[in-house]
Scaffold this motif. Structure first.
Motif, PDB file in Angstrom:
ATOM      1  N   SER A  33      -2.530  -6.884   9.208  1.00  6.91           N
ATOM      2  CA  SER A  33      -2.534  -7.409   7.907  1.00  6.91           C
ATOM      3  C   SER A  33      -3.778  -8.274   8.094  1.00  6.91           C
ATOM      4  CB  SER A  33      -1.154  -8.333   7.600  1.00  6.91           C
ATOM      5  OG  SER A  33      -1.175  -9.326   8.558  1.00  6.91           O
ATOM      6  N   GLN A  34      -4.277  -8.763   8.958  1.00  8.93           N
ATOM      7  CA  GLN A  34      -5.580  -9.566   8.896  1.00  8.93           C
ATOM      8  C   GLN A  34      -5.508 -10.714   7.987  1.00  8.93           C
ATOM      9  OE1 GLN A  34      -8.920  -6.988   7.997  1.00  8.93           O
ATOM     10  NE2 GLN A  34      -8.602  -5.878   9.907  1.00  8.93           N
ATOM     11  N   GLY A  35      -4.288 -11.445   8.092  1.00 11.25           N
ATOM     12  CA  GLY A  35      -4.081 -12.625   7.398  1.00 11.25           C
ATOM     13  C   GLY A  35      -3.441 -12.606   5.944  1.00 11.25           C
ATOM     14  N   GLY A  36      -3.517 -11.025   5.361  1.00 11.33           N
ATOM     15  CA  GLY A  36      -2.965 -10.792   4.040  1.00 11.33           C
ATOM     16  C   GLY A  36      -1.456 -10.792   4.171  1.00 11.33           C
ATOM     17  N   LEU A  37      -0.772 -10.758   2.959  1.00 13.25           N
ATOM     18  CA  LEU A  37       0.475 -10.868   2.839  1.00 13.25           C
ATOM     19  C   LEU A  37       1.189  -9.354   3.202  1.00 13.25           C
ATOM     20  CD1 LEU A  37       3.024 -11.892   1.582  1.00 13.25           C
ATOM     21  CD2 LEU A  37       2.496 -10.845  -0.556  1.00 13.25           C
ATOM     22  N   VAL A  38       2.093  -9.331   4.012  1.00 15.30           N
ATOM     23  CA  VAL A  38       2.972  -8.209   4.337  1.00 15.30           C
ATOM     24  C   VAL A  38       4.285  -8.286   3.371  1.00 15.30           C
ATOM     25  CG1 VAL A  38       3.779  -6.637   6.054  1.00 15.30           C
ATOM     26  CG2 VAL A  38       1.999  -8.032   6.496  1.00 15.30           C
ATOM     27  N   ALA A  39       4.233  -7.608   2.252  1.00 12.33           N
ATOM     28  CA  ALA A  39       5.462  -7.778   1.332  1.00 12.33           C
ATOM     29  C   ALA A  39       6.662  -6.994   1.895  1.00 12.33           C
ATOM     30  CB  ALA A  39       5.143  -7.165   0.029  1.00 12.33           C
ATOM     31  N   TYR A  40       7.730  -7.691   1.545  1.00 16.93           N
ATOM     32  CA  TYR A  40       8.967  -7.330   1.762  1.00 16.93           C
ATOM     33  C   TYR A  40       9.052  -5.902   1.524  1.00 16.93           C
ATOM     34  CZ  TYR A  40      10.651 -11.883   3.022  1.00 16.93           C
ATOM     35  OH  TYR A  40      11.133 -13.134   3.559  1.00 16.93           O
ATOM     36  N   GLU A  41       8.463  -5.236   0.429  1.00 16.18           N
ATOM     37  CA  GLU A  41       8.668  -3.867  -0.084  1.00 16.18           C
ATOM     38  C   GLU A  41       8.217  -2.883   0.940  1.00 16.18           C
ATOM     39  OE1 GLU A  41       7.837  -5.789  -4.169  1.00 16.18           O
ATOM     40  OE2 GLU A  41       7.377  -6.190  -2.275  1.00 16.18           O
ATOM     41  N   MET A  42       7.062  -3.462   1.582  1.00 16.83           N
ATOM     42  CA  MET A  42       6.307  -2.567   2.695  1.00 16.83           C
ATOM     43  C   MET A  42       7.422  -2.686   3.727  1.00 16.83           C
ATOM     44  SD  MET A  42       2.624  -2.701   4.258  1.00 16.83           S
ATOM     45  CE  MET A  42       1.844  -1.712   2.884  1.00 16.83           C
ATOM     46  N   LEU A  43       7.574  -3.779   4.224  1.00 19.28           N
ATOM     47  CA  LEU A  43       8.352  -4.179   5.499  1.00 19.28           C
ATOM     48  C   LEU A  43       9.586  -3.233   5.571  1.00 19.28           C
ATOM     49  CD1 LEU A  43       7.719  -8.041   5.667  1.00 19.28           C
ATOM     50  CD2 LEU A  43       7.076  -6.289   7.628  1.00 19.28           C
ATOM     51  N   TYR A  44      10.403  -3.391   4.275  1.00 18.46           N
ATOM     52  CA  TYR A  44      11.601  -2.456   4.298  1.00 18.46           C
ATOM     53  C   TYR A  44      11.415  -0.949   4.387  1.00 18.46           C
ATOM     54  CZ  TYR A  44      15.165  -6.227   4.077  1.00 18.46           C
ATOM     55  OH  TYR A  44      15.829  -7.214   4.381  1.00 18.46           O
ATOM     56  N   ALA A  61      -8.204  -2.111  -5.536  1.00 19.10           N
ATOM     57  CA  ALA A  61      -7.428  -2.440  -4.540  1.00 19.10           C
ATOM     58  C   ALA A  61      -7.824  -1.880  -2.894  1.00 19.10           C
ATOM     59  CB  ALA A  61      -5.807  -2.199  -4.728  1.00 19.10           C
ATOM     60  N   GLY A  62      -8.752  -1.161  -2.888  1.00 17.87           N
ATOM     61  CA  GLY A  62      -9.103  -0.617  -1.575  1.00 17.87           C
ATOM     62  C   GLY A  62      -8.521   0.241  -0.957  1.00 17.87           C
ATOM     63  N   GLN A  63      -7.718   1.022  -2.012  1.00 20.79           N
ATOM     64  CA  GLN A  63      -6.642   1.888  -1.258  1.00 20.79           C
ATOM     65  C   GLN A  63      -6.847   3.491  -1.505  1.00 20.79           C
ATOM     66  OE1 GLN A  63      -2.581   0.730  -2.058  1.00 20.79           O
ATOM     67  NE2 GLN A  63      -2.955  -1.477  -2.077  1.00 20.79           N
ATOM     68  N   SER A  64      -8.232   3.661  -2.134  1.00 22.26           N
ATOM     69  CA  SER A  64      -8.404   5.127  -2.303  1.00 22.26           C
ATOM     70  C   SER A  64      -8.352   6.051  -1.319  1.00 22.26           C
ATOM     71  CB  SER A  64      -9.744   5.340  -3.162  1.00 22.26           C
ATOM     72  OG  SER A  64      -9.836   4.476  -4.554  1.00 22.26           O
ATOM     73  N   ALA A  65      -8.855   5.279  -0.111  1.00 21.52           N
ATOM     74  CA  ALA A  65      -8.943   6.395   1.358  1.00 21.52           C
ATOM     75  C   ALA A  65      -7.599   6.974   1.777  1.00 21.52           C
ATOM     76  CB  ALA A  65      -9.792   5.542   2.219  1.00 21.52           C
ATOM     77  N   THR A  66      -6.481   6.078   1.436  1.00 22.68           N
ATOM     78  CA  THR A  66      -5.296   6.221   2.090  1.00 22.68           C
ATOM     79  C   THR A  66      -4.073   6.801   1.112  1.00 22.68           C
ATOM     80  OG1 THR A  66      -4.796   3.791   1.789  1.00 22.68           O
ATOM     81  CG2 THR A  66      -5.756   4.491   3.924  1.00 22.68           C
ATOM     82  N   ARG A  84       0.912  -1.245   0.101  1.00 25.42           N
ATOM     83  CA  ARG A  84       0.034  -0.026   0.068  1.00 25.42           C
ATOM     84  C   ARG A  84       1.058   1.164  -0.107  1.00 25.42           C
ATOM     85  NH1 ARG A  84      -5.163   0.735   1.844  1.00 25.42           N
ATOM     86  NH2 ARG A  84      -5.434  -1.547   2.703  1.00 25.42           N
ATOM     87  N   PRO A  85       1.253   1.900  -1.225  1.00 17.54           N
ATOM     88  CA  PRO A  85       1.981   2.974  -1.116  1.00 17.54           C
ATOM     89  C   PRO A  85       1.250   4.126  -0.418  1.00 17.54           C
ATOM     90  CG  PRO A  85       0.936   2.560  -3.220  1.00 17.54           C
ATOM     91  CD  PRO A  85       0.602   1.424  -2.416  1.00 17.54           C
ATOM     92  N   ARG A  86       2.099   5.018  -0.072  1.00 19.96           N
ATOM     93  CA  ARG A  86       1.662   6.412   0.419  1.00 19.96           C
ATOM     94  C   ARG A  86       0.896   7.073  -0.614  1.00 19.96           C
ATOM     95  NH1 ARG A  86       5.796   7.898   5.375  1.00 19.96           N
ATOM     96  NH2 ARG A  86       5.807   5.599   6.520  1.00 19.96           N
ATOM     97  N   ILE A  87       1.877   7.554  -1.569  1.00 21.95           N
ATOM     98  CA  ILE A  87       1.678   8.212  -2.655  1.00 21.95           C
ATOM     99  C   ILE A  87       2.060   7.536  -4.213  1.00 21.95           C
ATOM    100  CG2 ILE A  87       2.199  10.534  -3.571  1.00 21.95           C
ATOM    101  CD1 ILE A  87       3.495  11.099  -1.073  1.00 21.95           C
ATOM    102  N   VAL A  88       1.216   7.746  -4.994  1.00 21.12           N
ATOM    103  CA  VAL A  88       1.406   7.531  -6.506  1.00 21.12           C
ATOM    104  C   VAL A  88       1.567   8.608  -7.134  1.00 21.12           C
ATOM    105  CG1 VAL A  88       0.641   6.248  -8.554  1.00 21.12           C
ATOM    106  CG2 VAL A  88       0.048   5.298  -6.047  1.00 21.12           C
TER     107      VAL A  88
END
Length: 240
Positions: free
Chosen positions: A174-185, A68-73, A43-47
């Motif tokens: 994450s509620q069972g979803g994938l927490v990607a390495y991109e986001m973790l780093y 992707a359900g990310q419009s609000a953020t 989930r990027p902060r900015i696109v």
């Protein structure tokens, strides 16, 4: 994380360098397809996107963010050519763009928009918009107090490092979803993921050791998905 979406390699590199100079983590997408793949993981902060892409338009970018359900953020900045009609520019705003910039892009103005949106996303991500401060949360049945940096289970408690707290919160949210390495780093270490997962392995091991000290087998709840990231399964929580 800032996602830079433009088919022009030199432009992507220029924007990435601009962001790096401010300490912002970026990821580059050369197409709409690449962005869709990214949105499935993080989930990027900015696109920051060009209106015209090789396989679509900024309209499709905003539709993908919504799907992707990310419009609000997610904040969206659209770059358009100097000759773009005003009606097309207005349509970008109507579709959800938070900012539209015409060529030639004024870098000083762009960087201030990025800084504004990045700060706002950071506050929301850390829960600083809540007057009562960060809320406690559960992971593997244990209670984490972010303010006190404490993990408690029953009568046992142990102090956590800030990075341990942040990792625990990302997993719990994450509620069972994938927490990607991109986001973790990006969120934990403030840098881009380049394929080496050793830092995260060490941090997960440290958090698991802390959890074990209060009687929780955390590693049984965290699935490591090779090359992708972690998935937290609350139902697998076990006591040692």
């Amino acid at each position: 994380m800032i996602a830079i979406v433009t088919p022009a390699p030199l432009e992507r590199a220029a924007f990435a360098a601009l962001c790096a100079s401010r300490g912002w983590v970026t990821t580059e997408c050369d197409s709409l397809r690449a962005l869709k793949q990214l949105l499935s993981r993080v989930r990027p902060r900015i696109v920051l996107t060009r209106r015209r892409l090789g396989d679509g338009f900024s309209d499709d970018v905003m539709a993908a963010i919504a799907a992707a359900g990310q419009s609000a953020t997610v904040k969206v900045i659209v770059l358009v050519s100097a000759s773009t009609p005003a009606a097309v520019e207005a349509r970008q705003v109507a579709l959800g763009a938070d900012c539209v910039q015409r060529d030639p892009v004024r870098m000083d103005v762009l960087v201030e928009y990025l800084a504004k949106f990045y700060r706002r996303a950071s506050r929301v991500g850390r829960g600083e918009t809540r007057a009562a401060g960060p809320k406690s949360f559960l992971i593997a049945g244990a209670l984490v107090d972010p303010l006190a940096r404490q993990l408690q289970f029953g009568k046992k408690a142990v102090h956590l490092t800030p990075h341990e707290v942040a990792l625990a919160e990302l997993l719990a949210q994450s509620q069972g979803g994938l927490v990607a390495y991109e986001m973790l780093y990006s969120e934990l270490l403030g840098r881009r993921f380049r394929g080496d997962t050793s830092n995260l392995r060490v941090l997960l091991g440290k958090l698991a050791k802390s959890a074990k000290a209060v009687g929780i087998a955390l590693r049984e709840s965290v699935e490591v998905i090779p090359k992708l990231g972690y998935r937290y399964h609350a139902a697998r929580a076990a006591r040692t």
